[in-house]
Design an enzyme around this catalytic site. Structure first.
Site, short mmCIF file in Angstrom:
data_model
loop_
_atom_site.label_atom_id
_atom_site.label_comp_id
_atom_site.label_asym_id
_atom_site.label_seq_id
_atom_site.Cartn_x
_atom_site.Cartn_y
_atom_site.Cartn_z
N GLU A 64 0.83 -1.21 0.00
CA GLU A 64 0.00 0.00 0.00
C GLU A 64 0.86 1.25 0.00
O GLU A 64 1.97 1.28 0.55
CB GLU A 64 -0.95 0.05 1.20
CG GLU A 64 -2.20 -0.80 1.07
CD GLU A 64 -2.06 -2.13 1.77
OE1 GLU A 64 -2.92 -2.99 1.56
OE2 GLU A 64 -1.07 -2.32 2.50
N THR A 65 0.32 2.29 -0.59
CA THR A 65 0.87 3.64 -0.57
C THR A 65 -0.27 4.57 -0.17
O THR A 65 -1.40 4.41 -0.64
CB THR A 65 1.41 4.04 -1.96
OG1 THR A 65 2.49 3.17 -2.31
CG2 THR A 65 1.90 5.48 -1.97
#
Length: 278
Positions: free
Chosen positions: A48-49
């Site tokens: 995830e970002t």
């Protein structure tokens, strides 16, 4: 014209750097488009970002958008703690005792407990019995027998989790998933540690069928597992989860039920800081 934004990469659910789940966090990202956010998440290629933005709710301290390399998520656990850590590190001051994060799933409370942060588990959007066809698909995809599954349940708080309970940590660690057979299912597996002097109470693995990958340490899954298994009397109100062992991590997730709320906590380590250009 290119714009530079503050950027950090942190390690979540890690007592020391490089042991947990990495997260990229971009601050003050209000001017970015959906396409820019998605492109950067693909480029980082992390599970995830996240992007920190001004809140739209008067009850929130900040807003976060969470992207995998393939899609946007309404909620995820390690991005919640990592994003909060960066927001606080940037000088963020909560309005109340707890930090309040706004995300696609709504408002999430986060508390500070010494070196740890912990979020209050959001409600499940899907729970209940797993049908026989789906359970058979899970068993095939994990390479386990149906007889080895002690219990199963839908435990979806956004990412689509379905979970199975096995009898031993060794069974969990032995799994080698067949992602095509999982056919897009996001499957969590949990079993107790039974050895004397164990470092944790349960072992967890998270198989992202839609990503064809194992997630190192997963706050959302640990949150929903706790909601299922504590309510069912299969786990105590306070325990420690180990995750990431097979892929060389040493994640530790601290679970506690207080006044009916499940709190999911862990330490966050700062590993990289700088600027990113868009």
């Amino acid at each position: 014209m290119p714009v530079s934004l503050s950027f950090q990469q942190v390690d979540v659910f890690a007592e020391r750097p490089l042991q947990g789940n990495a997260l990229a966090v971009v601050s003050n990202a209000d001017a970015l488009t959906d396409e820019q956010m998605a492109a950067f998440a693909r480029w980082t290629n992390l599970s995830e970002t996240t992007f920190l933005l001004r809140p739209t709710s008067p009850d929130a301290d900040y807003r976060v958008r969470i992207f995998t390399p393939r899609r946007e998520l309404p909620f995820a656990g390690h991005p919640t703690l990592g994003s909060c850590h960066v927001w606080l590190d940037n000088g963020g001051l909560p309005r109340g005792k707890d930090v309040v994060q706004e995300c696609g799933a709504g408002l999430v409370r986060i508390r500070r407990d010494g070196a740890r942060l912990a979020f209050a588990a959001p409600p499940l959007v899907r729970s209940g019995k797993v049908d026989d066809a789906t359970l058979k698909q899970i068993a095939t995809g994990l390479g386990i027998s149906l007889e080895s599954v002690l219990d199963s349940n839908w435990v979806d708080n956004g990412p689509g989790w379905v979970a199975v309970l096995l009898s031993s940590r060794e069974e969990v660690l032995a799994i080698r998933p067949d992602y095509p057979a999982l056919n897009g299912l996001n499957v969590g597996v949990v079993a107790p540690w039974t050895s004397a002097g164990a470092e944790a109470d349960v072992e967890v693995r998270a198989f992202m069928g839609d990503e064809y990958a194992e997630d190192p340490v997963t706050g959302s899954l640990n949150a929903s597992l706790a909601q299922w298994l504590i309510a069912g009397g299969k786990l105590p109100q306070r325990y420690v989860s180990s995750q990431g062992t097979v892929i060389g991590r040493r994640g530790r997730v601290h679970i506690e039920e207080i006044d009916g709320d499940i709190w999911v906590g862990g330490e966050v380590q700062r590993c990289v800081a700088g600027e990113v250009w868009f």
